[in-house]
Design an enzyme around this catalytic site. Structure first.
Site, short mmCIF file in Angstrom:
data_model
loop_
_atom_site.label_atom_id
_atom_site.label_comp_id
_atom_site.label_asym_id
_atom_site.label_seq_id
_atom_site.Cartn_x
_atom_site.Cartn_y
_atom_site.Cartn_z
N ILE A 95 -10.12 2.44 6.82
CA ILE A 95 -8.84 2.95 7.29
C ILE A 95 -7.76 2.10 6.61
CG2 ILE A 95 -9.70 3.87 9.47
CD1 ILE A 95 -8.60 1.46 10.91
N ASP A 96 -6.56 2.62 6.52
CA ASP A 96 -5.50 1.93 5.78
C ASP A 96 -5.23 0.55 6.36
OD1 ASP A 96 -5.25 4.18 4.24
OD2 ASP A 96 -3.42 4.89 5.21
N ASN A 97 -4.77 -0.36 5.51
CA ASN A 97 -4.44 -1.72 5.97
C ASN A 97 -3.42 -1.70 7.11
OD1 ASN A 97 -6.09 -2.55 3.89
ND2 ASN A 97 -4.43 -3.24 2.57
#
Length: 483
Positions: free
Chosen positions: A274-276
């Site tokens: 998942i995105d940072n």
């Protein structure tokens, strides 16, 4: 097989304002074709001639030209650096972690004499040995048996070096590449030990300024563990961290810190991303075997992911369908109309309720960026069933619906631009008609320029639930930061 470097010839000195360069096997979720790559010709003699005056060129790209600025070599300095009485740089380690990332800098070298990798990277780039040792620990140093082909921007000097070290008469003498094709020998792999030896002709890529994640050192990682089983660990990932690390930093990652927090001897394996800037549920496998098992479940669509998104405007219920441009680079562009070759993106909005916009002190605590949204009395919390799992999919789709995620410094500016100037999005509802592809391409470039940078820490997006095998395994994250 062992590798090392004695004398190293710097052939390509790159400062990147992008997520990928030309080197093969570029790892991570941000893998994408190069768009902003420029090379600075250099030789070892020039590099070492005056280390205090040596500079990298930092290029930024626009549609019609380039501009540059310089940063001194001493930018490897951190708060732990001092200068001794004799004027030599004294270096501690890459810790403590800096609050700000240094400008990206990637060095490309060719080994001219066999020797230890740490010693000779240090000599060739005039870097402190302890710094190079840390770069290797961070996973920021790569090798290939044969130098990859340089980019179109390479200088005549760089091309000459490449041709010399890849001449068939030279390659025939290297026993390490017998039985391999040139393409196979050009594949890049991480150097994992500071005492490794690389032979003459080996190519090295050194990420001198790894992307840093200072938030890793602020987290109580044990408190973020949702579940531990014999096969996997469920982590409530904090925003501002990377699940499995980046191309140049696998040290400061959720997988690494969760492994240490649990006292495991075997490192946890990343099963999905998942995105940072997104928080929430991620599955970390305890073995390579279960990692493969979980990847199989994802391919077979047995894994269900629910998200909570805090949108700046209401979002319509039901299934949203867009098509994403197949270029693996942010920002991700989406179109409501079908475009041949573009990826299908679908999500289902299950709920959308009006809530108060987060208080300023809460936004400050989580470094939520003020992107200039005009109406901040209310936000809209949406529960989303992610039907396809494209990078930045929820963020890009909601922004395309004029309901960007709160704090999304990349996509919200573009959504605002479309509100102010309808039709500025060449892929949106109010898109203009273009007489030729060149005009449309220029419009897309201008539209990309309306987007901002990747958020520094958090946005209003949480992977709130993950389940698989028809709900046999189901886990939920804690309440999102905005509640």
């Amino acid at each position: 097989m062992t590798f090392a470097t004695a004398s190293l010839t710097p052939i390509f000195t790159n400062c990147l304002i992008a997520s990928r360069i030309w080197t093969p096997n570029w790892r991570n979720g941000f893998v994408s074709p190069v768009t902003l790559l420029h090379t600075l010709a250099s030789s070892r003699s020039r590099l070492l001639k005056n280390k205090n005056q040596y500079q990298d060129l930092v290029f930024s790209s626009c549609s019609r030209g380039f501009s540059c600025q310089s940063t001194a070599l001493s930018d490897v300095n951190s708060p732990s650096h001092t200068v001794s009485s004799n004027g030599h740089l004294m270096y501690g380690r890459l810790l403590p972690c800096p609050l700000q990332n240094s400008p990206p800098r990637v060095e490309h070298l060719v080994v001219t004499k066999e020797g230890p990798v740490l010693d000779y990277i240090s000599k060739a780039l005039d870097l402190p040995p302890l710094y190079v040792e840390d770069l290797i620990q961070f996973g920021a140093v790569y090798y290939a048996l044969v130098c990859p082909k340089p980019p179109p921007t390479a200088t005549a000097e760089q091309i000459k070096v490449y041709e010399e070290v890849t001449d068939p008469s030279v390659l025939r003498k290297r026993t390490s590449i017998k039985g391999k094709t040139v393409r196979e020998a050009q594949k890049t792999f991480r150097i994992t030990r500071a005492d490794e030896i690389v032979e003459t002709g080996t190519y090295l890529r050194v990420h001198v300024h790894p992307k840093r994640f200072p938030r890793c050192y602020e987290i109580d990682w044990k408190s973020r563990i949702i579940a531990v089983t014999d096969d996997y660990v469920i982590l409530d990932k904090p925003a501002g961290t990377s699940v499995g690390g980046t191309t140049d930093n696998i040290e400061e990652s959720c997988a690494t810190f969760a492994t240490r927090a649990l006292g495991f001897s075997a490192p946890l394996q990343t099963t999905h991303q998942i995105d940072n800037c997104t928080e929430g549920c991620v599955v970390l496998a305890r073995s390579k075997e279960y990692c493969s098992v979980f990847h199989g479940k994802i391919r077979e669509k047995k894994v269900k992911k629910l998200y909570l998104a805090l949108a700046a405007a209401p979002v319509p219920f039901g299934i949203l369908t867009h098509y994403m441009r197949p270029i693996n680079m942010a920002p991700r562009l989406v179109s409501e109309d079908f475009v041949k070759g573009w990826y299908l993106c679908q999500l289902e909005v299950l709920e959308c309720k009006k809530v108060a916009w987060p208080r300023s002190e809460i936004e400050s605590t989580y470094n939520i960026e003020d992107c200039g949204w005009p109406l901040k009395d209310f936000a809209y919390e949406c529960q989303i069933n992610l039907l396809t799992g494209r990078t930045h999919q929820i963020r890009a789709q909601l922004a395309a619906c004029s309901a960007p995620v709160v704090g999304d410094a990349m996509y919200m500016p573009a959504a605002i631009a479309e509100m102010v100037s309808p039709g500025s999005n060449p892929l949106g509802k109010n898109k203009k008609k273009y007489t030729n592809e060149n005009d449309k391409s220029l419009a897309i470039d201008e539209w990309i320029a309306q987007h901002g940078k990747e958020p520094s820490v958090a946005i209003g997006l949480q992977a709130c639930q993950i389940s698989w095998d028809d709900g046999e395994h189901c886990y939920e994250a804690r309440s999102p930061w905005w509640r």
